[in-house]
Design a protein around this motif. Structure first.
Motif, PDB file in Angstrom:
ATOM      1  N   ASP A   1      11.461  12.456  49.316  1.00 36.79           N
ATOM      2  CA  ASP A   1      12.428  11.828  48.425  1.00 36.79           C
ATOM      3  C   ASP A   1      13.765  11.670  49.131  1.00 36.79           C
ATOM      4  O   ASP A   1      14.339  12.626  49.599  1.00 36.79           O
TER       5      ASP A   1
ATOM      6  N   ALA B   1      17.405  10.722  48.281  1.00 35.86           N
ATOM      7  CA  ALA B   1      18.303  10.478  47.156  1.00 35.86           C
ATOM      8  C   ALA B   1      19.272   9.378  47.509  1.00 35.86           C
ATOM      9  O   ALA B   1      19.946   9.448  48.512  1.00 35.86           O
TER      10      ALA B   1
ATOM     11  N   ASP C   1      18.620  10.157  40.904  1.00 34.22           N
ATOM     12  CA  ASP C   1      18.806  11.443  40.260  1.00 34.22           C
ATOM     13  C   ASP C   1      18.938  12.583  41.254  1.00 34.22           C
ATOM     14  O   ASP C   1      19.232  13.711  40.893  1.00 34.22           O
ATOM     15  N   GLY C   2      18.705  12.321  42.546  1.00 31.07           N
ATOM     16  CA  GLY C   2      18.906  13.349  43.549  1.00 31.07           C
ATOM     17  C   GLY C   2      17.918  14.488  43.460  1.00 31.07           C
ATOM     18  O   GLY C   2      18.183  15.599  43.909  1.00 31.07           O
ATOM     19  N   THR C   3      16.760  14.272  42.877  1.00 27.43           N
ATOM     20  CA  THR C   3      15.782  15.337  42.740  1.00 27.43           C
ATOM     21  C   THR C   3      15.324  15.816  44.103  1.00 27.43           C
ATOM     22  O   THR C   3      15.005  15.028  44.983  1.00 27.43           O
ATOM     23  N   ALA C   4      15.254  17.124  44.275  1.00 29.25           N
ATOM     24  CA  ALA C   4      14.853  17.670  45.559  1.00 29.25           C
ATOM     25  C   ALA C   4      13.343  17.645  45.715  1.00 29.25           C
ATOM     26  O   ALA C   4      12.600  17.707  44.739  1.00 29.25           O
ATOM     27  N   THR C   5      12.874  17.543  46.935  1.00 30.35           N
ATOM     28  CA  THR C   5      11.457  17.600  47.215  1.00 30.35           C
ATOM     29  C   THR C   5      11.100  19.015  47.640  1.00 30.35           C
ATOM     30  O   THR C   5      11.942  19.900  47.738  1.00 30.35           O
TER      31      THR C   5
ATOM     32  N   PHE D   1      16.388  14.925  51.272  1.00 31.01           N
ATOM     33  CA  PHE D   1      16.770  16.207  50.695  1.00 31.01           C
ATOM     34  C   PHE D   1      15.541  17.080  50.451  1.00 31.01           C
ATOM     35  O   PHE D   1      14.591  16.660  49.786  1.00 31.01           O
TER      36      PHE D   1
ATOM     37  N   LYS E   1      19.879  19.265  46.048  1.00 32.68           N
ATOM     38  CA  LYS E   1      20.018  17.982  45.382  1.00 32.68           C
ATOM     39  C   LYS E   1      21.232  17.219  45.911  1.00 32.68           C
ATOM     40  O   LYS E   1      22.151  17.805  46.481  1.00 32.68           O
ATOM     41  N   ALA E   2      21.217  15.911  45.687  1.00 31.68           N
ATOM     42  CA  ALA E   2      22.317  15.060  46.148  1.00 31.68           C
ATOM     43  C   ALA E   2      23.640  15.481  45.519  1.00 31.68           C
ATOM     44  O   ALA E   2      24.700  15.402  46.151  1.00 31.68           O
ATOM     45  N   GLU E   3      23.593  15.924  44.255  1.00 31.44           N
ATOM     46  CA  GLU E   3      24.818  16.350  43.574  1.00 31.44           C
ATOM     47  C   GLU E   3      25.499  17.495  44.306  1.00 31.44           C
ATOM     48  O   GLU E   3      26.728  17.618  44.307  1.00 31.44           O
ATOM     49  N   GLN E   4      24.691  18.365  44.947  1.00 29.36           N
ATOM     50  CA  GLN E   4      25.268  19.490  45.674  1.00 29.36           C
ATOM     51  C   GLN E   4      26.062  19.015  46.885  1.00 29.36           C
ATOM     52  O   GLN E   4      27.072  19.610  47.257  1.00 29.36           O
TER      53      GLN E   4
END
Length: 320
Positions: A123, A125, A129-133, A192, A196-199
């Motif tokens: 994934d 991001a 949604d920046g979901t982690a793999t 990622f 997550k991308a937000e981090q």
């Protein structure tokens, strides 16, 4: 309106350097780049390539897709750049066939330019949604690891101005600011794994010393540069000009739980401002004061709105 850039090479021995050159010469402003991993098979249909799918999902009406094709090993032609604009009112994934026809007409095989990620489907991001793999590192270990930042840039851009507003000094002053409506997406790119991308965006804010009370644009969000109003009850008589601007923040980073180099694009909230035309713009790079960058966008607005010869239209002055 957003410029989306798609880059791909078909072998591990190739790089996107020539594509970067072509796209740079095209003068694309504020590009959002979707770059796939090298060596992605040419045999996969573009719509089967995760990166191209992400681009289509990310796109909004009026966005423009720019694609530069890197020639294959047996192809001695020069790279070329093409673009496709989504008609207003349509999502970019609707006119896929028209995009394919446009590329074919230009002599470019769509199969050679569709964006992808790795065949394993990691994934990446990108304003989503920046979901982690899944990760080989425990989540707790990833959370403790540090981001290493480079190429950090902060740039302010004027996103709206008002008409000249005359005020008698009594009651409330209202200055309507007409925004450009231009879209500035926030997001983070990188494969990622475990974070997550937000981090990444939160870590950049901390690195720059931005207060946690100042919200930064998150993946999937677009800055609101539409019309707004500046309201105040503490203003003397005279002519006033209003404006709004945005601070674009971009940076590159490395992290133990992100493969390769990642990139972040974000911004604080967009707010309207107003100043009297008969006062010179004064700045001072200190907490609570107008910075030099803010003064420059304010001056841009003043030269557009205030009468010629107004104090605000003079070059901003640094406070002694």
């Amino acid at each position: 309106m957003v410029n989306l850039v798609c880059k791909r090479v078909s072998t591990d021995q190739q790089s996107t350097a020539r594509q970067d050159l072509v796209l740079a010469e095209a003068g694309i402003e504020d590009p959002v780049v979707f770059e796939e991993d090298p060596g992605t098979s040419n045999r996969r249909h573009p719509l089967q390539r995760p990166k191209f799918g992400e681009l289509l999902t990310y796109a909004r009406p009026g966005d423009t897709v720019h694609i530069s094709r890197q020639p294959d090993r047996d192809d001695h032609s020069s790279p070329v750049a093409v673009r496709h604009e989504a008609p207003p009112g349509q999502r970019m994934h609707m006119p896929v066939r028209r995009l394919a026809l446009a590329l074919t007409t230009a002599g470019i095989l769509l199969a050679a330019v569709g964006c992808t990620a790795t065949d394993e489907g990691a994934d990446r991001a990108k304003g989503g949604d920046g979901t982690a793999t899944s990760s080989t590192k425990p989540a707790a270990e990833c959370a403790k690891a540090a981001f290493l930042w480079s190429d950090v840039k902060r740039e302010r851009k004027l996103t709206g101005v008002s008409e000249l507003v005359e005020h008698d000094g009594g009651g409330e002053l209202t200055v309507p600011v007409k925004g450009t409506g231009k879209q500035y997406p926030a997001g983070a790119t990188g494969t990622f794994k475990g974070i997550k991308a937000e981090q990444a965006i939160a870590a950049l804010g901390k690195h720059l010393g931005i207060s946690e009370d100042t919200p930064l644009g998150q993946p999937g969000e677009h800055a609101d540069t539409g019309s707004a109003q500046y309201l105040t009850t503490d203003s003397g008589p005279g002519g006033y000009f209003g404006w709004q601007d945005i601070e674009l923040i971009t940076a590159s980073f490395t992290h133990p739980c992100v493969e390769g180099t990642g990139h972040v694009k974000t911004w604080p909230d967009v707010s309207p401002y107003a100043l009297p035309c008969d006062e010179r713009i004064i700045w001072k790079d200190e907490p609570g004061g107008m910075t030099g960058a803010e003064a420059r966008t304010a001056h841009q607005a003043a030269t557009q709105v205030c009468p010629k010869g107004s104090a605000a239209a003079e070059e901003p002055r640094e406070k002694a």
